[in-house]
Design a protein around this motif. Structure first.
Motif, short mmCIF file in Angstrom:
data_model
loop_
_atom_site.label_atom_id
_atom_site.label_comp_id
_atom_site.label_asym_id
_atom_site.label_seq_id
_atom_site.Cartn_x
_atom_site.Cartn_y
_atom_site.Cartn_z
N TYR A 276 1.04 -1.24 0.07
CA TYR A 276 -0.24 0.38 0.13
C TYR A 276 0.61 1.17 -0.08
N THR A 277 1.61 2.12 -1.03
CA THR A 277 2.33 2.95 -1.53
C THR A 277 1.31 3.81 -1.72
N PRO A 278 1.98 5.08 -1.97
CA PRO A 278 1.46 6.17 -2.23
C PRO A 278 0.90 5.85 -4.09
N LEU A 279 1.83 5.32 -4.67
CA LEU A 279 1.05 5.34 -6.02
C LEU A 279 0.02 3.79 -6.17
N ALA A 280 -0.29 2.75 -5.99
CA ALA A 280 -0.74 1.40 -5.62
C ALA A 280 -1.94 2.44 -4.67
N LEU A 281 -1.93 3.34 -3.42
CA LEU A 281 -3.46 3.26 -3.27
C LEU A 281 -4.68 4.08 -4.71
N ALA A 282 -3.72 5.11 -4.67
CA ALA A 282 -4.18 6.09 -5.68
C ALA A 282 -5.02 5.58 -6.84
N PHE A 283 -4.73 4.17 -7.35
CA PHE A 283 -5.41 3.19 -7.87
C PHE A 283 -6.36 2.20 -7.22
N TYR A 284 -6.47 2.39 -5.55
CA TYR A 284 -6.99 1.25 -5.04
C TYR A 284 -8.31 1.38 -5.31
N ASP A 285 -8.81 1.86 -5.59
CA ASP A 285 -10.19 2.91 -5.43
C ASP A 285 -11.29 1.94 -6.85
N GLY B 188 -8.12 0.09 9.99
CA GLY B 188 -7.70 -0.47 8.05
C GLY B 188 -8.59 0.44 8.04
N PRO B 189 -8.29 1.60 7.46
CA PRO B 189 -9.43 2.48 6.87
C PRO B 189 -9.11 2.65 5.18
N GLY B 190 -7.91 1.59 4.37
CA GLY B 190 -7.90 2.40 3.36
C GLY B 190 -7.78 3.33 2.51
N THR B 191 -8.40 3.81 2.03
CA THR B 191 -8.47 5.13 0.96
C THR B 191 -9.61 5.89 1.67
N GLY B 192 -9.93 5.71 2.74
CA GLY B 192 -11.35 6.42 3.47
C GLY B 192 -12.69 6.56 2.77
N LEU B 193 -12.29 5.77 1.68
CA LEU B 193 -14.18 5.34 1.14
C LEU B 193 -15.62 5.39 1.34
N PHE B 194 -15.01 4.02 2.38
CA PHE B 194 -16.55 4.11 3.20
C PHE B 194 -16.97 4.97 3.96
N LEU B 195 -16.10 5.15 4.52
CA LEU B 195 -16.49 6.96 5.78
C LEU B 195 -16.76 8.08 5.33
N ASP B 196 -16.63 8.28 4.37
CA ASP B 196 -16.28 9.88 3.37
C ASP B 196 -17.92 8.99 2.30
N ARG B 197 -18.26 8.16 2.04
CA ARG B 197 -19.60 8.21 0.95
C ARG B 197 -20.83 7.46 1.57
N ALA B 198 -20.50 7.19 3.58
CA ALA B 198 -21.80 6.29 4.22
C ALA B 198 -22.62 7.37 4.86
N GLY B 199 -22.51 9.00 4.27
CA GLY B 199 -23.66 10.41 4.99
C GLY B 199 -23.74 10.57 6.02
N ILE B 200 -23.01 9.98 7.06
CA ILE B 200 -22.83 10.19 8.45
C ILE B 200 -21.55 11.57 9.17
N ALA C 251 -6.16 8.26 3.44
CA ALA C 251 -7.34 8.40 4.36
C ALA C 251 -7.58 9.73 4.50
N ALA C 252 -7.07 10.17 5.68
CA ALA C 252 -7.40 11.58 6.26
C ALA C 252 -7.37 12.55 5.41
N ARG C 253 -6.78 12.30 4.46
CA ARG C 253 -6.78 14.17 3.57
C ARG C 253 -8.88 13.74 3.28
N ARG C 254 -8.97 13.13 2.93
CA ARG C 254 -10.19 11.91 1.84
C ARG C 254 -11.44 13.07 2.83
N LEU C 255 -10.64 12.66 4.48
CA LEU C 255 -11.92 12.31 5.23
C LEU C 255 -11.22 14.33 6.33
N VAL C 256 -10.73 15.57 5.35
CA VAL C 256 -10.10 15.75 6.22
C VAL C 256 -11.60 16.66 7.33
N ARG C 257 -12.49 16.75 6.59
CA ARG C 257 -13.95 17.74 7.09
C ARG C 257 -13.65 17.57 8.40
#
Length: 210
Positions: A8-17, A52-64, A82-88
């Motif tokens: 899970y390098t930065p490059l791999a995470l860029a394509f993870y989703d 294990g947040p991965g890219t943060g996709l689930f938390l970002d899109r769950a509507g919570i 994940a922190a960048r995605r969920l910065v809000r």
């Protein structure tokens, strides 16, 4: 353990989703990402720990909207992504190994804990890997829910794409789930929690315990 998370390098995470949530979930594991999002929407609390947040996709899109969100992972790249995605939500970050005893986290216990696509990456037999639950339970409040999903390697129907990915990932050490089965998962959860619900979609076991 190092082999499991080194990929899970930065490059791999860029394509993870795209690779995992867009392709593998649907065509190999046969558990559409939509189903995982539904699991999150139904079980998240405003006081949440994601192991294990991965890219943060689930938390970002769950509507919570979170009052308190803590992300825990051994891999700093996953935490940063994940922190960048969920910065809000101003998440707090904790770098830790789930197979080791976890230190208390400032702010007290949590009302929900997410553990998605983590167990199949950990080394060892599933019964041994479930020690992760023993490390997470002390961080949970009374009545809290732990939920998530894991890809099984035994006792599930496997199509050609899934077989190929299982072979590649297990050979590289990204997965260690050849013998992971739903019976062991069920027994391990029931030994530790009062209420357990497990639902299988394709190769994926979705679970909820409280």
């Amino acid at each position: 353990m190092a082999r499991a998370h080194a990929v899970y390098t930065p490059l791999a995470l860029a394509f993870y989703d795209v690779v995992v949530h867009g392709l593998s979930n649907r065509f190999a594991w046969r558990c559409p990402t939509k189903r995982l999002l539904e699991l999150y929407a139904a079980n998240l609390s405003a006081n949440h720990l994601e192991a294990g947040p991965g890219t943060g996709l689930f938390l970002d899109r769950a509507g919570i909207d979170f009052d308190r969100l803590v992300l825990l992972d051994i891999n700093e790249h996953c935490l940063e992504r994940a922190a960048r995605r969920l910065v809000r939500f101003k998440p707090a970050l904790r770098q830790a190994n789930l197979l080791a005893t976890l230190e208390p986290i400032a702010g007290g216990s949590f009302d929900s804990v997410g553990l998605t696509y983590v167990l199949h990456c950990l080394p060892g037999a599933l019964g041994d890997k479930l020690v992760v639950l023993d490390h997470l339970r002390p961080l949970m409040a009374e009545g809290a829910v732990l939920f998530g999903a894991t890809i099984l390697g035994r006792g599930v129907p496997v199509n050609a794409p899934a077989r190929a990915l299982l072979d590649i990932y297990n050979a590289k050490g990204v997965f260690d789930n050849r013998e992971d089965d739903i019976e062991t998962l069920t027994q391990g959860l029931k030994a530790r929690f009062d209420t357990v619900e497990i639902d299988r979609h394709g190769c994926v076991a979705l679970f909820r315990a409280s």
